[in-house]
Design a protein around this motif. Structure first.
Motif, PDB file in Angstrom:
ATOM      1  N   GLY A  14       0.778  -1.230   0.000  1.00 39.75           N
ATOM      2  CA  GLY A  14       0.000   0.000   0.000  1.00 39.75           C
ATOM      3  C   GLY A  14       0.810   1.279   0.000  1.00 39.75           C
ATOM      4  N   GLN A  15       2.114   1.197  -0.104  1.00 41.39           N
ATOM      5  CA  GLN A  15       2.918   2.424  -0.143  1.00 41.39           C
ATOM      6  C   GLN A  15       2.523   3.291  -1.331  1.00 41.39           C
ATOM      7  N   CYS A  16       2.145   2.658  -2.433  1.00 45.39           N
ATOM      8  CA  CYS A  16       1.738   3.408  -3.626  1.00 45.39           C
ATOM      9  C   CYS A  16       0.475   4.210  -3.368  1.00 45.39           C
ATOM     10  N   ALA A  20       0.583   8.157  -4.093  1.00 48.17           N
ATOM     11  CA  ALA A  20      -0.171   8.690  -5.238  1.00 48.17           C
ATOM     12  C   ALA A  20      -1.637   8.281  -5.110  1.00 48.17           C
ATOM     13  N   PRO A  21      -2.359   8.879  -4.167  1.00 46.44           N
ATOM     14  CA  PRO A  21      -3.750   8.455  -3.921  1.00 46.44           C
ATOM     15  C   PRO A  21      -4.705   8.756  -5.063  1.00 46.44           C
ATOM     16  N   ASP A  22      -4.320   9.631  -5.994  1.00 47.95           N
ATOM     17  CA  ASP A  22      -5.172   9.897  -7.156  1.00 47.95           C
ATOM     18  C   ASP A  22      -5.050   8.802  -8.204  1.00 47.95           C
ATOM     19  N   GLU A  44       4.661  13.014 -10.999  1.00 44.77           N
ATOM     20  CA  GLU A  44       5.614  13.082  -9.884  1.00 44.77           C
ATOM     21  C   GLU A  44       5.192  12.148  -8.754  1.00 44.77           C
ATOM     22  N   HIS A  45       3.890  12.116  -8.475  1.00 37.69           N
ATOM     23  CA  HIS A  45       3.400  11.227  -7.419  1.00 37.69           C
ATOM     24  C   HIS A  45       3.611   9.760  -7.804  1.00 37.69           C
ATOM     25  N   VAL A  46       3.390   9.457  -9.077  1.00 37.38           N
ATOM     26  CA  VAL A  46       3.579   8.071  -9.522  1.00 37.38           C
ATOM     27  C   VAL A  46       5.054   7.681  -9.412  1.00 37.38           C
ATOM     28  N   ARG A  47       5.941   8.594  -9.766  1.00 41.71           N
ATOM     29  CA  ARG A  47       7.374   8.286  -9.626  1.00 41.71           C
ATOM     30  C   ARG A  47       7.737   8.046  -8.163  1.00 41.71           C
ATOM     31  N   THR A  48       7.113   8.798  -7.280  1.00 41.55           N
ATOM     32  CA  THR A  48       7.345   8.564  -5.850  1.00 41.55           C
ATOM     33  C   THR A  48       6.846   7.178  -5.461  1.00 41.55           C
ATOM     34  N   MET A  52       8.878   4.074  -3.808  1.00 40.80           N
ATOM     35  CA  MET A  52       8.506   3.593  -2.470  1.00 40.80           C
ATOM     36  C   MET A  52       8.083   2.130  -2.452  1.00 40.80           C
ATOM     37  N   CYS A  53       7.720   1.583  -3.599  1.00 37.05           N
ATOM     38  CA  CYS A  53       7.264   0.191  -3.626  1.00 37.05           C
ATOM     39  C   CYS A  53       8.415  -0.734  -3.213  1.00 37.05           C
TER      40      CYS A  53
END
Ligand code: SF4
Length: 69
Positions: A14-16, A20-22, A44-48, A52-53
């Protein structure tokens, strides 16, 4: 961008979802689901999320020149 999650690697950490909650969310069974073609506004959120995965299950590709990738 095109987002893919390898179901053989994903362990539902669930780190994703937090990164990137959107784009990533949990379904009613608490299994992570995602938008496979999110707006570039979320890049940018997806790259994060990718970074993080813990099992590197997420991959991203840029769209083709006319938006088809
Ligand atoms: S962070 Fe990775 S392992 Fe965790 S739910 Fe997301 S894709 Fe799956």
């Amino acid at each position: 961008m095109r987002v893919t999650v390898d179901p053989n690697l994903c362990q539902s950490h669930g780190q994703c979802v937090f990164a990137a909650p959107d784009v990533f969310s949990f379904d009613e069974d608490d299994y992570p689901v995602h938008d496979a073609n999110p707006s570039d506004a979320y890049a940018e959120h997806v790259r994060t999320a990718v970074s993080m995965c813990p099992v590197r299950a997420i991959t991203i590709e840029a769209r083709g020149p006319r938006g088809a990738a």
